[in-house]
Write a protein that holds these residues in place. Sequence first.
Motif, PDB file in Angstrom:
ATOM      1  N   GLU A 256       7.136  25.643 -47.575  1.00 33.19           N
ATOM      2  CA  GLU A 256       7.872  25.115 -46.432  1.00 33.19           C
ATOM      3  C   GLU A 256       7.734  26.004 -45.196  1.00 33.19           C
ATOM      4  OE1 GLU A 256      11.847  24.605 -47.907  1.00 33.19           O
ATOM      5  OE2 GLU A 256      11.376  22.631 -48.761  1.00 33.19           O
ATOM      6  N   VAL A 257       7.477  25.352 -44.050  1.00 33.37           N
ATOM      7  CA  VAL A 257       7.397  26.028 -42.760  1.00 33.37           C
ATOM      8  C   VAL A 257       8.511  25.466 -41.882  1.00 33.37           C
ATOM      9  CG1 VAL A 257       5.951  26.516 -40.764  1.00 33.37           C
ATOM     10  CG2 VAL A 257       4.903  26.292 -43.026  1.00 33.37           C
ATOM     11  N   ARG A 258       9.352  26.343 -41.345  1.00 33.34           N
ATOM     12  CA  ARG A 258      10.560  25.914 -40.640  1.00 33.34           C
ATOM     13  C   ARG A 258      10.414  26.055 -39.130  1.00 33.34           C
ATOM     14  NH1 ARG A 258      15.484  26.453 -44.327  1.00 33.34           N
ATOM     15  NH2 ARG A 258      14.529  26.498 -46.392  1.00 33.34           N
ATOM     16  N   ALA A 259      10.963  25.091 -38.415  1.00 32.52           N
ATOM     17  CA  ALA A 259      10.962  25.125 -36.950  1.00 32.52           C
ATOM     18  C   ALA A 259      12.023  26.092 -36.452  1.00 32.52           C
ATOM     19  CB  ALA A 259      11.232  23.730 -36.396  1.00 32.52           C
ATOM     20  N   SER A 260      11.711  26.811 -35.385  1.00 37.81           N
ATOM     21  CA  SER A 260      12.680  27.698 -34.747  1.00 37.81           C
ATOM     22  C   SER A 260      13.691  26.865 -33.960  1.00 37.81           C
ATOM     23  CB  SER A 260      11.966  28.664 -33.805  1.00 37.81           C
ATOM     24  OG  SER A 260      11.365  27.942 -32.732  1.00 37.81           O
ATOM     25  N   ALA A 261      14.736  27.515 -33.492  1.00 34.69           N
ATOM     26  CA  ALA A 261      15.759  26.817 -32.707  1.00 34.69           C
ATOM     27  C   ALA A 261      15.171  26.223 -31.440  1.00 34.69           C
ATOM     28  CB  ALA A 261      16.906  27.769 -32.380  1.00 34.69           C
TER      29      ALA A 261
ATOM     30  N   GLU B 259      -2.625  18.892 -47.741  1.00 36.88           N
ATOM     31  CA  GLU B 259      -2.061  18.027 -46.720  1.00 36.88           C
ATOM     32  C   GLU B 259      -0.719  18.575 -46.276  1.00 36.88           C
ATOM     33  OE1 GLU B 259      -0.860  14.083 -47.929  1.00 36.88           O
ATOM     34  OE2 GLU B 259      -0.343  14.747 -49.964  1.00 36.88           O
ATOM     35  N   VAL B 260      -0.212  18.032 -45.181  1.00 37.11           N
ATOM     36  CA  VAL B 260       1.126  18.347 -44.696  1.00 37.11           C
ATOM     37  C   VAL B 260       1.944  17.064 -44.783  1.00 37.11           C
ATOM     38  CG1 VAL B 260       2.521  19.203 -42.783  1.00 37.11           C
ATOM     39  CG2 VAL B 260       0.205  20.110 -43.145  1.00 37.11           C
ATOM     40  N   LEU B 261       3.111  17.142 -45.388  1.00 34.39           N
ATOM     41  CA  LEU B 261       3.933  15.951 -45.592  1.00 34.39           C
ATOM     42  C   LEU B 261       4.842  15.706 -44.398  1.00 34.39           C
ATOM     43  CD1 LEU B 261       5.015  16.466 -49.325  1.00 34.39           C
ATOM     44  CD2 LEU B 261       3.026  15.230 -48.433  1.00 34.39           C
ATOM     45  N   GLY B 262       5.045  14.435 -44.091  1.00 33.48           N
ATOM     46  CA  GLY B 262       6.021  14.069 -43.079  1.00 33.48           C
ATOM     47  C   GLY B 262       7.435  14.272 -43.601  1.00 33.48           C
ATOM     48  N   THR B 263       8.404  14.179 -42.703  1.00 33.94           N
ATOM     49  CA  THR B 263       9.815  14.362 -43.076  1.00 33.94           C
ATOM     50  C   THR B 263      10.622  13.163 -42.579  1.00 33.94           C
ATOM     51  OG1 THR B 263      10.581  15.450 -41.033  1.00 33.94           O
ATOM     52  CG2 THR B 263       9.439  16.828 -42.663  1.00 33.94           C
ATOM     53  N   THR B 264      11.916  13.234 -42.760  1.00 33.67           N
ATOM     54  CA  THR B 264      12.770  12.157 -42.270  1.00 33.67           C
ATOM     55  C   THR B 264      12.785  12.078 -40.754  1.00 33.67           C
ATOM     56  OG1 THR B 264      14.653  13.674 -42.417  1.00 33.67           O
ATOM     57  CG2 THR B 264      14.307  12.159 -44.263  1.00 33.67           C
TER      58      THR B 264
ATOM     59  N   ILE C 179      11.735  20.859 -41.304  1.00 34.98           N
ATOM     60  CA  ILE C 179      11.075  21.758 -42.250  1.00 34.98           C
ATOM     61  C   ILE C 179       9.838  21.039 -42.784  1.00 34.98           C
ATOM     62  CG2 ILE C 179      11.286  23.066 -44.388  1.00 34.98           C
ATOM     63  CD1 ILE C 179      14.311  23.100 -43.944  1.00 34.98           C
ATOM     64  N   LEU C 180       8.656  21.548 -42.466  1.00 36.01           N
ATOM     65  CA  LEU C 180       7.411  20.889 -42.864  1.00 36.01           C
ATOM     66  C   LEU C 180       6.941  21.388 -44.233  1.00 36.01           C
ATOM     67  CD1 LEU C 180       5.156  20.784 -39.665  1.00 36.01           C
ATOM     68  CD2 LEU C 180       6.336  18.880 -40.781  1.00 36.01           C
ATOM     69  N   PRO C 181       6.728  20.497 -45.196  1.00 36.70           N
ATOM     70  CA  PRO C 181       6.168  20.893 -46.493  1.00 36.70           C
ATOM     71  C   PRO C 181       4.644  20.884 -46.457  1.00 36.70           C
ATOM     72  CG  PRO C 181       7.676  18.996 -46.660  1.00 36.70           C
ATOM     73  CD  PRO C 181       7.250  19.124 -45.232  1.00 36.70           C
ATOM     74  N   LEU C 182       4.051  22.038 -46.726  1.00 34.57           N
ATOM     75  CA  LEU C 182       2.603  22.162 -46.845  1.00 34.57           C
ATOM     76  C   LEU C 182       2.246  22.107 -48.330  1.00 34.57           C
ATOM     77  CD1 LEU C 182       3.201  23.281 -43.986  1.00 34.57           C
ATOM     78  CD2 LEU C 182       1.408  24.986 -44.381  1.00 34.57           C
ATOM     79  N   VAL C 183       1.400  21.167 -48.714  1.00 30.80           N
ATOM     80  CA  VAL C 183       0.989  21.034 -50.113  1.00 30.80           C
ATOM     81  C   VAL C 183      -0.184  21.982 -50.349  1.00 30.80           C
ATOM     82  CG1 VAL C 183       0.190  19.470 -51.914  1.00 30.80           C
ATOM     83  CG2 VAL C 183       1.780  18.643 -50.153  1.00 30.80           C
TER      84      VAL C 183
END
Length: 302
Positions: A278-283, A209-214, A262-266
């Motif tokens: 973790e997969v990070r968004a670009s600017a 799954e992919v977890l949501g963030t704040t 930053i999206l956490p992939l389980v």
Amino acid sequence: MPRAAARRHGRRARGVLAPAALALLAVVATSACTQQPAEPSPSTALPDGITASVLQSRQDVVDGRLVVQLDNGTGAELEFASFDVEAPGLEPGLHFDGPRTIPDGRSVQYRVDVTPARCHGDPGPAEVTLEVTGADGGTAVGTVRADDPYDTLPRLQNSGCLAGAVESVASFSLADRLRSTGSGVDRRAFLDIAVHPTGAASGSVDLAEVLGTTLLSAEDGLNWSTTSAHVEVSDAPSTISLPVRPARCDPHAGAEDKRGTILPLVVTTSEGWSGQYEVRASASLKEDLFAYFTERCGLPSS
């Protein structure tokens, strides 16, 4: 530690990590003095009251830094020239250059860049070795244990080894732009994760799954729980699309948050490492996301 229920510590599938890995910290230090003899003589023991611990704040995780806290309860000012941290699950090179002085009764935190993980064997206990020069010029050498109250070192080892195992199978990267339809409060958007297998000899990754963030949530709930995939090194490139909505409509959320994009992939890898990759968004993607939040939430544009 945010979202404790969803963001559990990673662990190897074939065995739980050691419960509290401890750091080995080598410090060369001198206590405050007014005179130095010409030929100092060695002492036999460290002064009582020196302790150490390792930890990370949320921002330290983003910056790739390890916090080393030194506590001076010796009854005198403590000055050190440098220190090195040796942790079983991390490569050597955790070094801090001084000089620094710690007043008696004070605890001071210092930051060092995290080194690559060692992926053979679980983290184990280690010690803090200090060399202290007393007011009489004598040198005392001894060891103290560095506490790891939040299991920082096992987490760092797991995240580093997990990342290496995942990236040996495939790259997972967020698109540079947000894909969306509609406008205003009816606007809907999608985060696209490109998956590019490496074509290596063997290996696989299972995405649970992919977890949501704040800042980011699934359109139909908190996490993207129905998003799962099995990726082999020989697979063709693919795309994982995540319908996304703002986790909260707060005009200050973007400015205050450090890890919301930053999206956490389980995931679990064929090498046995499991946890959050973790997969990070670009600017540019961050800009698109904040503009989307503003529009969909009906917030005034800045």
